[in-house]
Design an enzyme around this catalytic site. Sequence first.
Site, PDB file in Angstrom:
ATOM      1  CE1 TYR A  49      -4.257  -1.365  -0.128  1.00  0.00           C
ATOM      2  CE2 TYR A  49      -3.514  -2.809   1.621  1.00  0.00           C
ATOM      3  CZ  TYR A  49      -4.445  -2.474   0.658  1.00  0.00           C
ATOM      4  OH  TYR A  49      -5.570  -3.241   0.481  1.00  0.00           O
ATOM      5  CG  PHE A  57      -6.814   5.645   4.686  1.00  0.00           C
ATOM      6  CD1 PHE A  57      -6.197   4.592   4.024  1.00  0.00           C
ATOM      7  CD2 PHE A  57      -7.310   6.707   3.924  1.00  0.00           C
ATOM      8  CE1 PHE A  57      -6.063   4.588   2.640  1.00  0.00           C
ATOM      9  CE2 PHE A  57      -7.174   6.713   2.534  1.00  0.00           C
ATOM     10  CZ  PHE A  57      -6.557   5.648   1.903  1.00  0.00           C
ATOM     11  NE  ARG A  85     -11.438  -0.528  -8.598  1.00  0.00           N
ATOM     12  CZ  ARG A  85     -10.791  -0.009  -7.541  1.00  0.00           C
ATOM     13  NH1 ARG A  85      -9.688  -0.593  -7.075  1.00  0.00           N
ATOM     14  NH2 ARG A  85     -11.222   1.053  -6.945  1.00  0.00           N
ATOM     15  CB  THR A  91     -13.509   2.646  -1.842  1.00  0.00           C
ATOM     16  OG1 THR A  91     -12.817   2.652  -3.097  1.00  0.00           O
ATOM     17  CG2 THR A  91     -12.521   2.506  -0.700  1.00  0.00           C
ATOM     18  NE  ARG A 102     -13.946  -2.984  -1.902  1.00  0.00           N
ATOM     19  CZ  ARG A 102     -13.069  -2.215  -2.550  1.00  0.00           C
ATOM     20  NH1 ARG A 102     -13.500  -1.301  -3.409  1.00  0.00           N
ATOM     21  NH2 ARG A 102     -11.776  -2.359  -2.364  1.00  0.00           N
ATOM     22  CG  ASN A 112     -12.792  -2.051   1.439  1.00  0.00           C
ATOM     23  OD1 ASN A 112     -11.915  -2.861   1.728  1.00  0.00           O
ATOM     24  ND2 ASN A 112     -12.574  -1.038   0.619  1.00  0.00           N
TER      25      ASN A 112
HETATM   26  P1  IDP Z   1      -9.843   0.738  -3.448  1.00  0.00           P
HETATM   27  O1  IDP Z   1      -9.485  -0.445  -2.570  1.00  0.00           O
HETATM   28  O2  IDP Z   1     -11.311   0.799  -3.740  1.00  0.00           O
HETATM   29  O3  IDP Z   1      -8.985   0.805  -4.694  1.00  0.00           O
HETATM   30  P2  IDP Z   1      -8.172   2.877  -2.369  1.00  0.00           P
HETATM   31  O4  IDP Z   1      -8.512   4.324  -2.448  1.00  0.00           O
HETATM   32  O5  IDP Z   1      -7.094   2.356  -3.266  1.00  0.00           O
HETATM   33  O6  IDP Z   1      -9.538   2.054  -2.600  1.00  0.00           O
HETATM   34  O7  IDP Z   1      -7.796   2.568  -0.847  1.00  0.00           O
HETATM   35  C1  IDP Z   1      -7.153   1.364  -0.495  1.00  0.00           C
HETATM   36  C2  IDP Z   1      -7.830   0.816   0.746  1.00  0.00           C
HETATM   37  O8  IDP Z   1      -7.625   1.740   1.827  1.00  0.00           O
HETATM   38  C3  IDP Z   1      -9.334   0.657   0.664  1.00  0.00           C
HETATM   39  O9  IDP Z   1      -9.748  -0.541   0.032  1.00  0.00           O
HETATM   40  C4  IDP Z   1      -9.739   0.709   2.128  1.00  0.00           C
HETATM   41  O10 IDP Z   1      -9.489  -0.542   2.792  1.00  0.00           O
HETATM   42  C5  IDP Z   1      -8.772   1.751   2.682  1.00  0.00           C
HETATM   43  N1  IDP Z   1      -9.336   3.105   2.644  1.00  0.00           N
HETATM   44  C6  IDP Z   1      -9.506   3.902   1.554  1.00  0.00           C
HETATM   45  N2  IDP Z   1     -10.047   5.085   1.901  1.00  0.00           N
HETATM   46  C7  IDP Z   1     -10.225   5.032   3.240  1.00  0.00           C
HETATM   47  C8  IDP Z   1     -10.762   5.959   4.200  1.00  0.00           C
HETATM   48  O11 IDP Z   1     -11.179   7.073   3.878  1.00  0.00           O
HETATM   49  N3  IDP Z   1     -10.798   5.539   5.503  1.00  0.00           N
HETATM   50  C9  IDP Z   1     -10.333   4.310   5.904  1.00  0.00           C
HETATM   51  N4  IDP Z   1      -9.817   3.426   5.044  1.00  0.00           N
HETATM   52  C10 IDP Z   1      -9.771   3.774   3.724  1.00  0.00           C
HETATM   53 MG    MG Z   2      -6.921   1.030  -4.858  1.00  0.00          MG
END
Ligand code: IDP
Ligand code: MG
Length: 138
Positions: A49, A57, A85, A91, A102, A112
């Site tokens: 990540y 986060f 997706r 998300t 999700r 998620n």
């Molecule tokens: P994605 O998994 O839908 O591609 P990303 O923006 O790449 O979303 O974020 C990676 C992961 O980080 C998410 O799947 C989720 O577990 C976590 N995440 C993303 N945004 C937030 C947030 O605003 N609060 C807490 N966790 C978050």
């Molecule tokens: Mg992502």
Amino acid sequence: MDHTLGIIKPNSVASGHTGKILSLLEESGFSLEAIRLVQLSRADAENFYAVHRERPFYQSLVNFMTSGSVVPMVLQGENAVQKFRQVIGDTDPNQAEEGTVRKLYGESKERNTIHGSDSDENARIEIEFFFPGFFGST
Ligand code: IDP
Ligand code: MG
């Protein structure tokens, strides 16, 4: 590219939802090309990540992703990244469409349920992260 990387996250592995999620993915037309059960180290999760390093986060996400076993997998299908997706949904589970993974199993924006690659380029990098040599040397 017709491959993508999915990861069933610790909340869903621990809740016993792995089988149902795999069924849903297969019913959606994906074929399973590789799968593992993995306990990520802190360094693994931080690397995976790394793109989110500056996000508020990030540390919480790393804690979560190392809190139990995860199930990374390679899925194959036409237009795999984009289609996956769609099948996993937004998300934030609260924003995800009915019937998506999700929406069905997500507990919060962080917890998620499942990861999906966001581009062909990242799918290739992420598949190699968990399945070194998957694409061979050519
Ligand atoms: P994605 O998994 O839908 O591609 P990303 O923006 O790449 O979303 O974020 C990676 C992961 O980080 C998410 O799947 C989720 O577990 C976590 N995440 C993303 N945004 C937030 C947030 O605003 N609060 C807490 N966790 C978050
Ligand atoms: Mg992502």
